[in-house]
Design a protein around this motif. Structure first.
Motif, PDB file in Angstrom:
ATOM      1  N   MET A 186       0.825  -1.197   0.000  1.00 56.04           N
ATOM      2  CA  MET A 186       0.000   0.000   0.000  1.00 56.04           C
ATOM      3  C   MET A 186       0.865   1.256   0.000  1.00 56.04           C
ATOM      4  O   MET A 186       0.449   2.313  -0.465  1.00 56.04           O
TER       5      MET A 186
ATOM      6  N   THR B  38      -1.113  -6.254  -8.014  1.00 55.53           N
ATOM      7  CA  THR B  38      -2.523  -6.564  -7.798  1.00 55.53           C
ATOM      8  C   THR B  38      -2.679  -7.984  -7.245  1.00 55.53           C
ATOM      9  O   THR B  38      -3.565  -8.256  -6.444  1.00 55.53           O
TER      10      THR B  38
ATOM     11  N   ARG C  19      -1.887  -7.899  -3.571  1.00 54.64           N
ATOM     12  CA  ARG C  19      -2.989  -7.325  -2.793  1.00 54.64           C
ATOM     13  C   ARG C  19      -4.207  -8.240  -2.777  1.00 54.64           C
ATOM     14  O   ARG C  19      -5.081  -8.093  -1.924  1.00 54.64           O
TER      15      ARG C  19
ATOM     16  N   ASN D 293     -14.683   1.573   5.194  1.00 51.16           N
ATOM     17  CA  ASN D 293     -14.694   2.351   3.947  1.00 51.16           C
ATOM     18  C   ASN D 293     -15.454   1.630   2.847  1.00 51.16           C
ATOM     19  O   ASN D 293     -14.899   1.263   1.820  1.00 51.16           O
TER      20      ASN D 293
ATOM     21  N   PHE E  19     -17.669   1.095  -0.397  1.00 48.97           N
ATOM     22  CA  PHE E  19     -17.908   1.891  -1.593  1.00 48.97           C
ATOM     23  C   PHE E  19     -19.362   2.350  -1.582  1.00 48.97           C
ATOM     24  O   PHE E  19     -20.218   1.647  -1.050  1.00 48.97           O
TER      25      PHE E  19
ATOM     26  N   ILE F  62     -13.622  -7.189 -10.626  1.00 45.20           N
ATOM     27  CA  ILE F  62     -12.492  -6.586 -11.328  1.00 45.20           C
ATOM     28  C   ILE F  62     -11.589  -7.648 -11.938  1.00 45.20           C
ATOM     29  O   ILE F  62     -10.839  -7.361 -12.858  1.00 45.20           O
TER      30      ILE F  62
ATOM     31  N   ASN G 101     -11.861 -12.266  -1.738  1.00 44.03           N
ATOM     32  CA  ASN G 101     -10.676 -12.534  -2.562  1.00 44.03           C
ATOM     33  C   ASN G 101      -9.954 -13.806  -2.135  1.00 44.03           C
ATOM     34  O   ASN G 101      -8.936 -14.151  -2.709  1.00 44.03           O
TER      35      ASN G 101
ATOM     36  N   GLU H 170      -8.107   3.588  -1.481  1.00 43.68           N
ATOM     37  CA  GLU H 170      -7.290   2.567  -0.810  1.00 43.68           C
ATOM     38  C   GLU H 170      -8.045   1.251  -0.727  1.00 43.68           C
ATOM     39  O   GLU H 170      -7.468   0.182  -0.900  1.00 43.68           O
ATOM     40  N   ALA H 171      -9.351   1.346  -0.455  1.00 43.41           N
ATOM     41  CA  ALA H 171     -10.147   0.118  -0.397  1.00 43.41           C
ATOM     42  C   ALA H 171     -10.054  -0.617  -1.728  1.00 43.41           C
ATOM     43  O   ALA H 171      -9.887  -1.836  -1.764  1.00 43.41           O
ATOM     44  N   SER H 172     -10.134   0.142  -2.804  1.00 47.63           N
ATOM     45  CA  SER H 172     -10.109  -0.477  -4.124  1.00 47.63           C
ATOM     46  C   SER H 172      -8.735  -1.074  -4.442  1.00 47.63           C
ATOM     47  O   SER H 172      -8.627  -2.235  -4.830  1.00 47.63           O
ATOM     48  N   TYR H 173      -7.685  -0.281  -4.235  1.00 52.68           N
ATOM     49  CA  TYR H 173      -6.334  -0.811  -4.454  1.00 52.68           C
ATOM     50  C   TYR H 173      -6.088  -2.022  -3.552  1.00 52.68           C
ATOM     51  O   TYR H 173      -5.486  -3.003  -3.973  1.00 52.68           O
ATOM     52  N   GLY H 174      -6.566  -1.930  -2.335  1.00 54.43           N
ATOM     53  CA  GLY H 174      -6.354  -3.004  -1.371  1.00 54.43           C
ATOM     54  C   GLY H 174      -7.011  -4.301  -1.796  1.00 54.43           C
ATOM     55  O   GLY H 174      -6.640  -5.371  -1.330  1.00 54.43           O
ATOM     56  N   LEU H 175      -8.009  -4.219  -2.671  1.00 48.25           N
ATOM     57  CA  LEU H 175      -8.658  -5.435  -3.151  1.00 48.25           C
ATOM     58  C   LEU H 175      -8.016  -5.929  -4.444  1.00 48.25           C
ATOM     59  O   LEU H 175      -8.526  -6.840  -5.090  1.00 48.25           O
ATOM     60  N   GLY H 176      -6.922  -5.299  -4.821  1.00 52.83           N
ATOM     61  CA  GLY H 176      -6.197  -5.772  -5.993  1.00 52.83           C
ATOM     62  C   GLY H 176      -6.598  -5.076  -7.281  1.00 52.83           C
ATOM     63  O   GLY H 176      -6.315  -5.580  -8.364  1.00 52.83           O
ATOM     64  N   ALA H 177      -7.253  -3.922  -7.173  1.00 45.21           N
ATOM     65  CA  ALA H 177      -7.654  -3.215  -8.388  1.00 45.21           C
ATOM     66  C   ALA H 177      -6.476  -2.417  -8.934  1.00 45.21           C
ATOM     67  O   ALA H 177      -5.629  -1.953  -8.182  1.00 45.21           O
ATOM     68  N   THR H 178      -6.456  -2.254 -10.243  1.00 42.06           N
ATOM     69  CA  THR H 178      -5.457  -1.386 -10.857  1.00 42.06           C
ATOM     70  C   THR H 178      -5.947   0.056 -10.759  1.00 42.06           C
ATOM     71  O   THR H 178      -7.066   0.314 -10.332  1.00 42.06           O
TER      72      THR H 178
ATOM     73  N   THR I 282      -9.759   1.308 -10.456  1.00 45.90           N
ATOM     74  CA  THR I 282     -10.135   2.159  -9.332  1.00 45.90           C
ATOM     75  C   THR I 282     -10.808   3.441  -9.819  1.00 45.90           C
ATOM     76  O   THR I 282     -11.832   3.856  -9.280  1.00 45.90           O
TER      77      THR I 282
END
Ligand code: ATP
Ligand code: MG
Lengths: 252, 288
Positions: free
Chosen positions: A54, A82, A85, A96, A98, A112, A165, B176-184, B188
């Motif tokens: 991160m 990716t 993560r 947080n 969405f 995704i 995941n 951060e939530a999105s990146y943290g789930l492995g999104a590019t 994101t």
């Protein structure tokens, strides 16, 4: 028999000129809960965020050393961020969600990666929500906004979102500090329950919480790991004076 | 003393607010007072559904349909150009550019917003129109196409700066939530950041729409001015604003023609009013 899942080797981290993590060698054991404790600003969050890269998002950040996940360096130039993560999920201090439906929040990780089959998505969403102990509360409102959930529910939904995941590791950065005692207790029990499925690394300011749920405890102080060991041992016979002072509330 | 200041402050702001509202009602009132008399001579049906706009012929006719289509054509054309470019610019500034680049690009786009519309018109007439004649082989460069491009460029800064504001208020925690789930980064931006900023982004489109449909000088200069329903993007058109501004100078005070121009203004007002209303309803109802 415990297995080493993650090892850091000579991990050093800077924010511009601020030397934040001082040459850390650290081990995370598989399917255990490891707590990271220490006074504010000592680098707990930074260390945690190093495990899923991160800190890559912060331009001022510079990292040296290795973090090995099952022997593979996640900072290797060939490593896929990716993918890292996905394997190492994260739950943040403040929930947080969405601004999407509960369903779409939890399905996000799969979507995704191109998963479109509704049956697969449905199954994963249900399983993840069950694993995060929130299925019964939301099963009738999966298609309403996640923002309509309470803080504690949002946090458990965020855990479900990460679990979808199927990560090997779950990083939790003070996941209960924004929650009421009841929601906190629920998440603590949930962590213990999840231990069979996933390795947990949790940062907490709540020493009692570390004592209640963790198998291993790491005490950090000003960028160094001062003490690491089984929680029972660290809490009863700390080797370092600073650990003892912190645990007894002399500073913190 | 303190209490007095408090009261004074309240009064001043109160009157400022009242003034704005009075101005609004004053304008609406004028429009309707001067516009409605036209309907004593011209039927609503003719006005709305006929495309024959011959206000100065011996047999006058006041069909506003072609003018309405003219406005619509250049405005939609402008949006087709400005929406992707404006939003793209906003995404670039807010999500991709480094802080250095940002500091250079942002003021430049603000500069674009500060250019008077007559200058845009000149650009269209002197550069774009001849360019099109040379390269596409049309007789006149003053048409929907040119007007759309010029209007589009004009509203790019509106769309990009307002969208950028909306994008940059999306909390870091969501990214951060999105990146943290492995999104590019792309995933994101498209799946989290833009949807989260949807309200502001659509608001910017609406603002751009309003600005384009109300723009007068540019369309007088580059839209061609022919009151006809266009059949191609290279046809000239006569938007509502053109008729109002140009013909007002030539008409007799109090004539039907005079009143009809106010009726056109009412039409323009209703279009923007409905657009705003729709977006309010659409934006504040649906949270998904
Ligand atoms: N994005 C950043 N840019 C620059 N410096 C940072 C950044 N994030 C953290 N730091 C610095 O790194 C050091 C460690 O911060 P970190 O957030 O890891 O501490 P922490 O132990 O998690 O504290 P807390 O318990 O308050 O959360 C601090 O000195 C902080 O100022
Ligand atoms: Mg922290």
């Amino acid at each position: 028999m415990v297995k080493e899942l993650i090892k850091t080797k000579n991990l050093k981290l800077w924010f511009t000129d601020n030397y934040v993590l001082h040459d850390l060698d650290f081990t995370v054991y598989e399917k255990k809960i490891t707590a990271l404790i220490g006074p504010s600003g000592c680098g707990k969050s930074t260390l945690l965020r190093s495990f899923n890269r991160m800190n890559d998002l912060i331009p001022e950040c510079k990292i040296e050393g290795e973090i090995l996940l099952e022997g593979q360096n996640i900072y290797d130039s060939k490593a896929d961020v990716t993918d890292v993560r996905t394997k190492i999920g994260m739950v943040f201090q403040r929930p947080n969600p969405f601004p999407k439906t509960i369903y779409n929040n939890v399905a996000y990780g799969l979507q995704i990666r191109g998963e479109k089959r509704k049956s697969v998505l449905d199954d994963v969403v249900e399983k993840s929500l069950r694993d995060a102990w929130i299925w019964d509360e939301v099963k009738d409102r999966l298609h309403t906004s996640a923002l309509s959930l309470s803080g504690g529910q949002q946090q458990r939904m965020c855990i479900a979102r990460a679990l979808a995941n199927q990560p090997k590791v779950l990083l939790l950065d003070e996941p209960t500090s924004a929650l009421d005692p009841k929601s906190t207790a629920k998440i603590e029990e949930l962590c213990i329950d999840l231990k069979d499925k996933v390795t947990i690394l949790i940062v907490t300011h709540n020493i009692a919480q570390a004592g209640r749920i963790s198998d291993y405890t790491t005490f950090m102080y000003l960028g160094d790991i001062i003490e690491f060991g089984e929680t029972k041992r660290v809490f009863t016979v700390p080797k370092d004076k600073r650990t003892e002072d912190y645990l007894t509330g002399v500073f913190g | 003393m303190k209490v007095f200041k408090e009261i004074l402050f309240k009064a001043v702001t109160y009157f400022a607010a009242i003034f704005s509202i009075l101005a609004l009602f004053g304008i609406i009132l004028t429009l309707f007072m001067e516009g409605i008399p036209m309907f004593q001579e011209v039927s609503l049906r003719e006005f709305l559904f006929s495309s024959a706009w011959y206000p100065t012929n011996e047999h006058q006719s006041f069909g506003a349909l072609a003018l309405f289509f003219g406005s619509l054509a250049v405005t939609i054309g402008a949006l087709v150009i400005a929406v992707p470019i404006g939003l793209g610019t906003a995404v670039y500034i807010s999500e991709i550019a480094g802080s250095r680049t940002k500091e250079i690009i942002k003021p430049m786009i603000e500069l674009l917003a500060g250019i008077p519309s007559v200058v845009y018109g000149l650009f269209g007439m002197a550069f774009l129109a001849p360019f099109l004649i040379r390269n596409i082989g049309i007789d006149s460069g003053l048409n929907i196409f040119t007007a759309s491009i010029v209007l589009g460029i004009m509203i790019i800064p509106i769309i990009s700066s307002m969208s950028e504001d909306a994008l940059s208020t999306v909390p870091r925690a969501l990214r951060e939530a999105s990146y943290g789930l492995g999104a590019t980064r792309w995933e994101t931006i498209t799946r989290v950041v833009i949807p989260s900023a949807k309200t502001g982004i659509i608001g910017s489109f609406v603002l751009g729409f309003g600005r384009a449909i109300g723009e007068t000088m540019v369309v007088i200069m580059v839209a061609g001015g022919a009151a006809q329903i266009p059949s191609s993007v290279f046809d000239p058109v006569r938007p509502l604003t053109t008729s109002i501004a140009v013909e007002m100078a030539e008409t007799v005070l109090g004539s039907i023609h005079f009143h009809s121009l106010f009726a056109l203004a009412i039409m323009l007002f209703i279009i923007t009013f409905i657009t705003n209303l729709f977006t309010e309803l659409f934006l504040f109802k649906k949270v998904k």
